[in-house]
Design a protein around this motif. Structure first.
Motif, PDB file in Angstrom:
ATOM      1  N   SER A 188       0.993  -1.236  -0.096  1.00 18.42           N
ATOM      2  CA  SER A 188       0.160   0.018   0.030  1.00 18.42           C
ATOM      3  C   SER A 188       0.908   1.147  -0.008  1.00 18.42           C
ATOM      4  N   ILE A 189       0.623   2.050  -1.011  1.00 14.55           N
ATOM      5  CA  ILE A 189       1.560   3.388  -1.078  1.00 14.55           C
ATOM      6  C   ILE A 189       1.002   4.593  -0.824  1.00 14.55           C
ATOM      7  N   ASP A 190       1.713   5.339  -0.071  1.00 16.18           N
ATOM      8  CA  ASP A 190       0.993   6.706   0.533  1.00 16.18           C
ATOM      9  C   ASP A 190       2.305   7.532   1.067  1.00 16.18           C
ATOM     10  N   LYS A 191       1.798   8.909   1.312  1.00 18.17           N
ATOM     11  CA  LYS A 191       2.522   9.454   2.051  1.00 18.17           C
ATOM     12  C   LYS A 191       2.405   9.919   3.366  1.00 18.17           C
ATOM     13  N   ALA A 192       2.161   9.044   4.369  1.00 20.38           N
ATOM     14  CA  ALA A 192       1.721   9.171   5.567  1.00 20.38           C
ATOM     15  C   ALA A 192       2.492   9.979   6.433  1.00 20.38           C
ATOM     16  N   ASN A 193       3.774  10.139   6.041  1.00 19.70           N
ATOM     17  CA  ASN A 193       4.656  11.203   6.937  1.00 19.70           C
ATOM     18  C   ASN A 193       4.187  12.338   6.688  1.00 19.70           C
ATOM     19  N   VAL A 194       3.421  12.686   5.678  1.00 19.63           N
ATOM     20  CA  VAL A 194       3.054  14.233   5.663  1.00 19.63           C
ATOM     21  C   VAL A 194       1.521  14.486   5.408  1.00 19.63           C
ATOM     22  N   LEU A 195       0.667  13.463   4.730  1.00 16.46           N
ATOM     23  CA  LEU A 195      -0.500  13.762   4.519  1.00 16.46           C
ATOM     24  C   LEU A 195      -1.681  13.124   5.395  1.00 16.46           C
ATOM     25  N   ASP A 196      -2.495  13.861   5.816  1.00 15.81           N
ATOM     26  CA  ASP A 196      -3.705  13.372   6.713  1.00 15.81           C
ATOM     27  C   ASP A 196      -4.291  12.084   5.709  1.00 15.81           C
ATOM     28  N   THR A 197      -4.757  12.444   4.698  1.00 11.57           N
ATOM     29  CA  THR A 197      -5.392  11.446   3.792  1.00 11.57           C
ATOM     30  C   THR A 197      -4.497  10.174   3.891  1.00 11.57           C
ATOM     31  N   ARG A 202      -3.726   4.636   5.570  1.00  6.51           N
ATOM     32  CA  ARG A 202      -3.022   3.640   6.150  1.00  6.51           C
ATOM     33  C   ARG A 202      -3.658   2.907   7.265  1.00  6.51           C
ATOM     34  N   LYS A 203      -4.159   3.608   8.081  1.00  2.12           N
ATOM     35  CA  LYS A 203      -5.058   3.117   9.214  1.00  2.12           C
ATOM     36  C   LYS A 203      -5.882   2.148   8.815  1.00  2.12           C
ATOM     37  N   ILE A 204      -6.884   2.671   7.820  1.00  4.51           N
ATOM     38  CA  ILE A 204      -7.987   1.537   7.247  1.00  4.51           C
ATOM     39  C   ILE A 204      -7.078   0.261   6.581  1.00  4.51           C
ATOM     40  N   VAL A 205      -6.052   0.508   5.754  1.00  5.18           N
ATOM     41  CA  VAL A 205      -5.636  -0.718   5.333  1.00  5.18           C
ATOM     42  C   VAL A 205      -5.093  -1.600   6.313  1.00  5.18           C
ATOM     43  N   VAL A 215      -2.562 -12.746   3.160  1.00  5.21           N
ATOM     44  CA  VAL A 215      -1.936 -11.807   2.323  1.00  5.21           C
ATOM     45  C   VAL A 215      -0.985 -10.879   3.308  1.00  5.21           C
ATOM     46  N   GLU A 216       0.322 -10.968   2.704  1.00  6.34           N
ATOM     47  CA  GLU A 216       1.351 -10.085   3.344  1.00  6.34           C
ATOM     48  C   GLU A 216       0.904  -8.951   3.031  1.00  6.34           C
ATOM     49  N   CYS A 217       0.888  -7.804   3.886  1.00  6.27           N
ATOM     50  CA  CYS A 217       0.376  -6.242   3.659  1.00  6.27           C
ATOM     51  C   CYS A 217       1.502  -5.404   4.188  1.00  6.27           C
ATOM     52  N   LEU A 218       2.192  -4.744   3.116  1.00  6.23           N
ATOM     53  CA  LEU A 218       3.173  -3.869   3.721  1.00  6.23           C
ATOM     54  C   LEU A 218       2.813  -2.361   3.284  1.00  6.23           C
ATOM     55  N   ASP A 219       3.426  -1.231   3.875  1.00  9.43           N
ATOM     56  CA  ASP A 219       3.315   0.091   3.375  1.00  9.43           C
ATOM     57  C   ASP A 219       4.662   0.710   2.850  1.00  9.43           C
ATOM     58  N   MET A 220       4.340   1.409   1.857  1.00 13.66           N
ATOM     59  CA  MET A 220       5.600   2.032   1.399  1.00 13.66           C
ATOM     60  C   MET A 220       5.380   3.530   1.369  1.00 13.66           C
ATOM     61  N   LEU A 221       6.289   4.498   1.343  1.00 15.51           N
ATOM     62  CA  LEU A 221       5.961   5.934   1.104  1.00 15.51           C
ATOM     63  C   LEU A 221       6.252   6.067  -0.408  1.00 15.51           C
ATOM     64  N   ILE A 239       0.145  -3.578  -6.019  1.00 16.17           N
ATOM     65  CA  ILE A 239       0.089  -2.298  -5.526  1.00 16.17           C
ATOM     66  C   ILE A 239      -1.250  -1.747  -5.265  1.00 16.17           C
ATOM     67  N   VAL A 240      -1.393  -0.979  -4.154  1.00 15.91           N
ATOM     68  CA  VAL A 240      -2.583  -0.139  -4.126  1.00 15.91           C
ATOM     69  C   VAL A 240      -2.571   1.061  -3.606  1.00 15.91           C
ATOM     70  N   THR A 241      -2.928   2.116  -4.270  1.00 12.97           N
ATOM     71  CA  THR A 241      -2.434   3.447  -3.883  1.00 12.97           C
ATOM     72  C   THR A 241      -3.746   4.513  -4.471  1.00 12.97           C
ATOM     73  N   SER A 242      -3.345   5.535  -4.011  1.00 13.83           N
ATOM     74  CA  SER A 242      -4.655   6.724  -4.443  1.00 13.83           C
ATOM     75  C   SER A 242      -4.483   7.072  -6.102  1.00 13.83           C
ATOM     76  N   ASN A 243      -5.517   7.970  -6.503  1.00 10.48           N
ATOM     77  CA  ASN A 243      -5.537   8.320  -7.931  1.00 10.48           C
ATOM     78  C   ASN A 243      -4.208   8.787  -8.249  1.00 10.48           C
ATOM     79  N   MET A 244      -3.774   9.975  -7.680  1.00  6.29           N
ATOM     80  CA  MET A 244      -2.685  10.538  -8.192  1.00  6.29           C
ATOM     81  C   MET A 244      -1.387   9.778  -8.132  1.00  6.29           C
TER      82      MET A 244
END
Ligand code: IPM
Ligand code: MG
Length: 355
Positions: A188-197, A202-205, A215-221, A239-244
């Protein structure tokens, strides 16, 4: 059974590559005794020229009345100076929203026959890679509130990103289920070190990961992910991630396959009606010249057979034919490296021959 397929040929090379995919589908219909009924609708620049808007009401209605929809590409220099809400690209966002297609599946795999096209070092791709990007498609910053205003430094513009729990849960569910059917690894790809969204994402995933212990589940910035994709693409399965982020990373992933002309995509919602399109754009520079690679669109049609109509054997027949054509050494100009190249029509003929 008759399957009603809406055709959005669009602009540039769109009409040629959609026609190629239609010919392949017709060959499948004959071989397997199905009936596909094709209805064209206007979208993008073609719609702007004919009726002054990029996404006519009739097109939306037609797509919603179809069993599934195949799209070529939209856009071109002729319409580049139009204001944002009149641009051909706006039609793409509009039709995705109107059809409620919140999931975008973008597979990126390295074809053994095209290994030489991959721009990465040989040892990095020695074992190939096969990634499925699950991109959220109807939320986030592409659909958020935007505008221009007078700000602290004068003229300013803003775009906003928001994600609700419902939107994150439904895309994460698709991603976990997809991973379950593949190699059971989800990044799961996000920018959790900066963005509230991203923090909510990340919390929901993480909450949902408990329901998918297999399923092995990892986060990645996302910045790290951009780097990892070229450093070690084989580490990714789903990979799962936001629209942009998905928009950007899927282009990067397509580039490392060496052949953007090869990659299909499927946009799906809660029904079996989907929108299938190549990842590449309208390539106006080669439009109408019988030079475009039709494979991404033909493989998009294969995805339609699988995801919308559950025609597994028929879908695999198309994928297999493409493999055989590539293994036999046939190439379109984009992957021929100056060697002998088939035209759009001739490549389509070869694929039909190998079905
Ligand atoms: C894509 C395209 C579109 C998107 C644009 C044209 C709106 O880049 O399909 O990836 O960002 O979704
Ligand atoms: Mg894009």
């Amino acid at each position: 059974m008759t399957y009603k397929i809406g055709l959005l040929r669009g602009d540039g090379i769109g009409p040629e590559i959609v026609d190629s995919a239609v010919r392949v589908l017709e060959a499948i219909a004959t071989k397997y005794n199905h009936k596909f009924e094709f209805t064209p609708y206007l979208i993008g620049g073609a719609a702007l020229d004919a009726c002054g808007v990029p996404l006519p009401e009739e097109t939306v209605k037609g797509c919603l009345a179809s069993d599934s929809v195949l799209l070529g590409a939209v856009g071109g220099p002729k319409w580049d100076t139009l204001p944002g809400n009149m641009r051909p690209e706006k039609a793409l966002l509009g039709i995705r929203a109107a059809m409620e297609l919140f999931t975008n599946l973008r597979p990126a795999k390295l074809y053994p026959a095209l290994k030489g096209d991959c721009p990465l070092r040989e040892d990095i791709v020695a074992n190939g890679f096969d990634i499925m990007i699950v991109r959220e498609l109807t939320g986030g910053i592409y659909f958020g509130e935007r505008g221009t205003r007078e700000g602290k430094y004068g003229e300013e513009a803003y775009d906003t990103e928001s994600y609700s729990r419902m939107e994150i849960e439904r895309i994460a569910k698709v991603a976990f289920e997809t991973a379950r059917k593949r190699n059971k690894k989800l990044t799961s790809i996000d920018k959790a070190n900066v963005l509230d969204t991203s923090r909510l994402w990340r919390k929901i995933v993480h909450e949902m990961a408990a329901e998918y212990p297999d399923v092995e589940c990892l986060d990645m910035l996302v910045d790290n992910a951009a780097m990892q994709l070229v450093r070690n693409p084989a580490q990714f399965d789903v990979i799962v991630t936001s629209n942009m982020f998905g928009d950007i990373l899927s282009d990067e992933a397509s580039q490392i396959t060496g052949s953007i002309g090869m990659l299909p995509s499927a946009s799906l919602g809660n029904t079996t009606r989907g929108l299938y399109e190549p990842i590449h754009g309208s390539a106006p520079d080669i439009a109408g010249m019988n030079k475009a690679n039709p494979i991404a669109t033909i493989l998009s049609a294969a995805m339609m057979l699988l995801y919308s109509f559950n025609l597994v054997e028929e879908s695999e027949a198309i994928v297999g034919a493409v493999d055989r054509v590539l293994n036999a050494g046939y190439r379109t100009a984009d992957i021929a490296h100056g060697g002998e190249a088939l035209g759009t029509k001739e490549m389509t003929d070869k694929i039909i021959e190998m079905l």
